[in-house]
Design a protein around this motif. Structure first.
Motif, PDB file in Angstrom:
ATOM      1  N   ARG A   4       0.823  -0.853   0.041  1.00  0.00           N
ATOM      2  CA  ARG A   4      -0.189   0.003   0.260  1.00  0.00           C
ATOM      3  C   ARG A   4       1.116   1.061   0.170  1.00  0.00           C
ATOM      4  O   ARG A   4       2.043   0.894   1.060  1.00  0.00           O
ATOM      5  CB  ARG A   4      -1.111   0.224   1.154  1.00  0.00           C
ATOM      6  CG  ARG A   4      -1.744  -1.472   1.417  1.00  0.00           C
ATOM      7  CD  ARG A   4      -2.968  -1.282   0.460  1.00  0.00           C
ATOM      8  NE  ARG A   4      -3.907   0.182   0.308  1.00  0.00           N
ATOM      9  CZ  ARG A   4      -5.263  -0.149  -0.052  1.00  0.00           C
ATOM     10  NH1 ARG A   4      -5.797  -1.777  -1.022  1.00  0.00           N
ATOM     11  NH2 ARG A   4      -6.012   0.429   0.286  1.00  0.00           N
ATOM     12  N   ILE A   5       0.357   2.408  -0.534  1.00  0.00           N
ATOM     13  CA  ILE A   5       0.711   3.157  -0.885  1.00  0.00           C
ATOM     14  C   ILE A   5       1.407   3.732   0.242  1.00  0.00           C
ATOM     15  O   ILE A   5       2.345   4.502   0.617  1.00  0.00           O
ATOM     16  CB  ILE A   5       0.295   4.220  -1.893  1.00  0.00           C
ATOM     17  CG1 ILE A   5      -0.904   5.132  -1.309  1.00  0.00           C
ATOM     18  CG2 ILE A   5      -0.254   4.354  -3.044  1.00  0.00           C
ATOM     19  CD1 ILE A   5      -1.396   6.331  -2.069  1.00  0.00           C
ATOM     20  N   PHE A  47       0.068  -1.164  -4.864  1.00  0.00           N
ATOM     21  CA  PHE A  47      -0.897  -0.516  -4.834  1.00  0.00           C
ATOM     22  C   PHE A  47      -1.905  -1.172  -4.168  1.00  0.00           C
ATOM     23  O   PHE A  47      -3.310  -0.471  -3.330  1.00  0.00           O
ATOM     24  CB  PHE A  47      -1.227   0.474  -6.117  1.00  0.00           C
ATOM     25  CG  PHE A  47      -0.418   1.519  -6.219  1.00  0.00           C
ATOM     26  CD1 PHE A  47      -0.773   2.734  -6.536  1.00  0.00           C
ATOM     27  CD2 PHE A  47       1.185   1.383  -5.979  1.00  0.00           C
ATOM     28  CE1 PHE A  47      -0.231   3.765  -7.277  1.00  0.00           C
ATOM     29  CE2 PHE A  47       1.695   2.496  -6.835  1.00  0.00           C
ATOM     30  CZ  PHE A  47       1.527   3.806  -7.061  1.00  0.00           C
ATOM     31  N   ILE A  84      -6.186   0.834  -6.906  1.00  0.00           N
ATOM     32  CA  ILE A  84      -6.558   1.924  -6.573  1.00  0.00           C
ATOM     33  C   ILE A  84      -7.288   3.297  -5.660  1.00  0.00           C
ATOM     34  O   ILE A  84      -8.462   3.509  -6.093  1.00  0.00           O
ATOM     35  CB  ILE A  84      -6.416   2.612  -8.446  1.00  0.00           C
ATOM     36  CG1 ILE A  84      -6.437   1.493  -9.086  1.00  0.00           C
ATOM     37  CG2 ILE A  84      -6.205   4.501  -8.568  1.00  0.00           C
ATOM     38  CD1 ILE A  84      -6.246   2.382 -10.955  1.00  0.00           C
ATOM     39  N   GLU A  85      -6.236   3.803  -4.829  1.00  0.00           N
ATOM     40  CA  GLU A  85      -6.612   4.218  -3.262  1.00  0.00           C
ATOM     41  C   GLU A  85      -7.725   5.466  -3.910  1.00  0.00           C
ATOM     42  O   GLU A  85      -8.718   5.603  -3.668  1.00  0.00           O
ATOM     43  CB  GLU A  85      -6.032   4.389  -2.649  1.00  0.00           C
ATOM     44  CG  GLU A  85      -5.332   3.846  -1.981  1.00  0.00           C
ATOM     45  CD  GLU A  85      -4.426   3.318  -0.688  1.00  0.00           C
ATOM     46  OE1 GLU A  85      -5.033   4.402   0.315  1.00  0.00           O
ATOM     47  OE2 GLU A  85      -3.090   2.887  -1.210  1.00  0.00           O
ATOM     48  N   SER A  86      -6.798   6.132  -4.725  1.00  0.00           N
ATOM     49  CA  SER A  86      -7.676   7.545  -5.811  1.00  0.00           C
ATOM     50  C   SER A  86      -9.014   7.492  -6.585  1.00  0.00           C
ATOM     51  O   SER A  86     -10.261   7.772  -6.156  1.00  0.00           O
ATOM     52  CB  SER A  86      -6.570   8.058  -6.102  1.00  0.00           C
ATOM     53  OG  SER A  86      -6.291   7.388  -7.313  1.00  0.00           O
ATOM     54  N   THR A 110      -3.867  11.923  -5.128  1.00  0.00           N
ATOM     55  CA  THR A 110      -3.679  11.143  -6.960  1.00  0.00           C
ATOM     56  C   THR A 110      -2.146  11.735  -6.769  1.00  0.00           C
ATOM     57  O   THR A 110      -1.017  10.521  -7.118  1.00  0.00           O
ATOM     58  CB  THR A 110      -3.879  12.424  -7.665  1.00  0.00           C
ATOM     59  OG1 THR A 110      -5.932  11.661  -7.554  1.00  0.00           O
ATOM     60  CG2 THR A 110      -4.153  12.325  -8.931  1.00  0.00           C
ATOM     61  N   GLU A 153       0.248   8.565  -5.748  1.00  0.00           N
ATOM     62  CA  GLU A 153       0.035   7.694  -6.395  1.00  0.00           C
ATOM     63  C   GLU A 153       1.332   8.255  -7.977  1.00  0.00           C
ATOM     64  O   GLU A 153       2.321   7.207  -8.051  1.00  0.00           O
ATOM     65  CB  GLU A 153      -1.230   7.745  -6.510  1.00  0.00           C
ATOM     66  CG  GLU A 153      -1.834   6.938  -5.627  1.00  0.00           C
ATOM     67  CD  GLU A 153      -3.855   6.503  -6.717  1.00  0.00           C
ATOM     68  OE1 GLU A 153      -4.205   6.248  -5.226  1.00  0.00           O
ATOM     69  OE2 GLU A 153      -3.751   7.212  -7.374  1.00  0.00           O
ATOM     70  N   ARG A 154       0.646   9.311  -8.392  1.00  0.00           N
ATOM     71  CA  ARG A 154       2.345   9.070  -9.604  1.00  0.00           C
ATOM     72  C   ARG A 154       3.581   9.394  -9.547  1.00  0.00           C
ATOM     73  O   ARG A 154       4.350   8.642 -10.252  1.00  0.00           O
ATOM     74  CB  ARG A 154       1.119  10.799 -10.157  1.00  0.00           C
ATOM     75  CG  ARG A 154       2.183  11.367 -11.482  1.00  0.00           C
ATOM     76  CD  ARG A 154       1.607  12.930 -11.311  1.00  0.00           C
ATOM     77  NE  ARG A 154       0.171  12.375 -12.602  1.00  0.00           N
ATOM     78  CZ  ARG A 154      -1.025  13.603 -11.266  1.00  0.00           C
ATOM     79  NH1 ARG A 154      -0.292  13.611 -10.502  1.00  0.00           N
ATOM     80  NH2 ARG A 154      -1.360  13.417 -11.895  1.00  0.00           N
ATOM     81  N   LEU A 194       4.461   5.550  -8.983  1.00  0.00           N
ATOM     82  CA  LEU A 194       4.559   5.100  -9.641  1.00  0.00           C
ATOM     83  C   LEU A 194       5.786   5.680 -10.987  1.00  0.00           C
ATOM     84  O   LEU A 194       6.872   5.248 -11.875  1.00  0.00           O
ATOM     85  CB  LEU A 194       4.195   5.276 -10.914  1.00  0.00           C
ATOM     86  CG  LEU A 194       2.440   4.645 -10.971  1.00  0.00           C
ATOM     87  CD1 LEU A 194       1.239   4.821 -11.469  1.00  0.00           C
ATOM     88  CD2 LEU A 194       2.673   3.112 -11.083  1.00  0.00           C
ATOM     89  N   LEU A 232      -4.310   2.301 -14.268  1.00  0.00           N
ATOM     90  CA  LEU A 232      -3.278   3.428 -13.644  1.00  0.00           C
ATOM     91  C   LEU A 232      -2.310   3.971 -14.900  1.00  0.00           C
ATOM     92  O   LEU A 232      -1.706   5.065 -14.794  1.00  0.00           O
ATOM     93  CB  LEU A 232      -2.045   2.704 -13.332  1.00  0.00           C
ATOM     94  CG  LEU A 232      -3.108   2.318 -11.448  1.00  0.00           C
ATOM     95  CD1 LEU A 232      -1.791   1.247 -10.511  1.00  0.00           C
ATOM     96  CD2 LEU A 232      -2.453   4.026 -10.680  1.00  0.00           C
ATOM     97  N   TYR A 276      -1.329   8.038 -15.231  1.00  0.00           N
ATOM     98  CA  TYR A 276      -0.731   7.956 -15.236  1.00  0.00           C
ATOM     99  C   TYR A 276       0.888   7.434 -16.332  1.00  0.00           C
ATOM    100  O   TYR A 276       1.998   8.385 -15.837  1.00  0.00           O
ATOM    101  CB  TYR A 276       0.307   7.468 -13.761  1.00  0.00           C
ATOM    102  CG  TYR A 276      -0.743   8.042 -12.593  1.00  0.00           C
ATOM    103  CD1 TYR A 276      -0.775   9.116 -12.322  1.00  0.00           C
ATOM    104  CD2 TYR A 276      -1.495   7.249 -11.864  1.00  0.00           C
ATOM    105  CE1 TYR A 276      -1.863   9.286 -11.851  1.00  0.00           C
ATOM    106  CE2 TYR A 276      -2.214   7.243 -10.877  1.00  0.00           C
ATOM    107  CZ  TYR A 276      -2.456   8.301 -10.333  1.00  0.00           C
ATOM    108  OH  TYR A 276      -2.954   8.824  -9.747  1.00  0.00           O
TER     109      TYR A 276
END
Length: 333
Positions: free
Chosen positions: A133-134, A157, A160-162, A190, A193-194, A197, A214, A218
């Protein structure tokens, strides 16, 4: 004959690994098992694990292959702020604390916390740092000394939590203040996440659909690491009467609450009419809130809270339902 050298890994996880726990815990257990096949694994558990007996958690981790088990020894600044906000009784105090809540999970401002964990990891280096997890990835960036980082660092991840968070923001009924607050949190999520990655060696998700999402968002393709489950012996068929439907889910997760409530209020009367016989619904899950407990008092609805194992419930059921209207990832139901 070539022999692969054992790979030393560090697993930083957002959930306590448990093959019989919630979906988050089951995936954490899956990661730990896999890494242990490659070589020794040190595990860093979340602060929330403090609520679980240390010996019990450590025994589960060692059974799954952990070489060393550590815990984050205190809550992050964001977790402290959340607890303080929840404890506030005065509306003005609650609003002030809500405004001041810091960006989640970054521990750099907690110097004593960082020093303690760096001391615990002193002299250790890893071939792979794996963050589940992030939030775990951001904690690792905040705390790990540079010499501990190995040749690769991978962030799972999971989902995708967002995507899940955006659905909650857009479908919920909030005041203008909380709408602003939640959208600010969504922008932070967000951006995190970007960045992960772009800066970590690799990322993974649990479904092909999320990998496509994803990549579209991104521009980088993650791996797909599907959820798995080890099945036991085949169960005998359930009793013919009553016809039993099963819903399994962690009720601290809002989509599970919405889905269970919708099924009982909207679908169950139609199913009962169509079958024309006795029918019961089992609602099984951790931490049921009052609205789910209220459903358990309705005719034909049985609430099974915090069951130590769901295997007997699956053996009892004729069918399993997964009435979910939001979220991402896959369902380990």
């Amino acid at each position: 004959v070539y022999k692969r050298q054992p790979m030393r890994s560090l697993l930083v996880t957002e959930g306590c690994p448990d093959p019989e726990g919630s979906g988050l815990q089951r995936r954490a257990a899956q990661h730990l098992r896999t890494l242990a096949r490659l070589g020794p694994v040190d595990v860093v558990l979340p602060w929330r694990a403090q609520a679980t007996p240390a010996a019990e958690v450590e025994e589960t981790c060692r059974r799954l292959g952990a070489d060393r088990v550590m815990r984050r020894d205190d809550p992050s600044l964001a977790e402290r702020a959340r607890l303080a906000h929840a404890a506030a009784r005065n509306p003005l105090t609650r609003a002030w604390r809500a405004v001041q809540r810091p960006a989640p999970f970054d521990a750099r401002a907690q110097r004593a916390h960082v020093q303690r964990h760096r001391a615990a990891l002193a002299g250790r280096s890893y071939d792979l740092v794996f963050a589940f997890r992030i939030t775990s990835a951001i904690w690792a960036e905040s705390v790990l000394p540079r010499q501990a980082w190995g040749k690769a660092r991978v962030v799972d991840f999971d989902d995708i939590e967002s995507v899940t968070f955006q659905a909650e923001v857009e479908t919920g009924t909030h005041s203008r203040f909380w709408d602003w607050k939640l959208r600010r949190q969504l922008r932070w999520l967000t951006a995190a996440e970007r960045r992960l990655l772009a800066t970590w060696s690799a990322a993974s998700v649990c479904s092909q659909l999320d990998a496509d999402r994803l990549e579209q968002r991104y521009g980088r393709r993650p791996w797909v690491a599907p959820n798995g489950y080890a099945f036991g012996p085949k169960c005998p068929p359930p009793a013919a009467d009553p016809f039993t439907l099963l819903f399994v889910g962690t009720f601290g997760h809002a989509p599970n609450v919405v889905g269970a409530r919708w099924f009982v209020s909207e679908a169950l009367p139609r199913v009962r009419e169509a079958l024309g016989g006795r029918i019961q619904v089992l609602l099984a899950g951790f931490d049921p809130p009052p609205e789910i407990r209220a459903l358990g008092s309705l005719p034909g609805v049985v609430l099974v809270a915090d069951a130590p194992s769901v295997s007997p419930l699956y053996a009892q059921a004729h069918a399993v339902i997964a009435t979910l209207f939001s979220g991402s990832g896959t369902r380990i139901k």
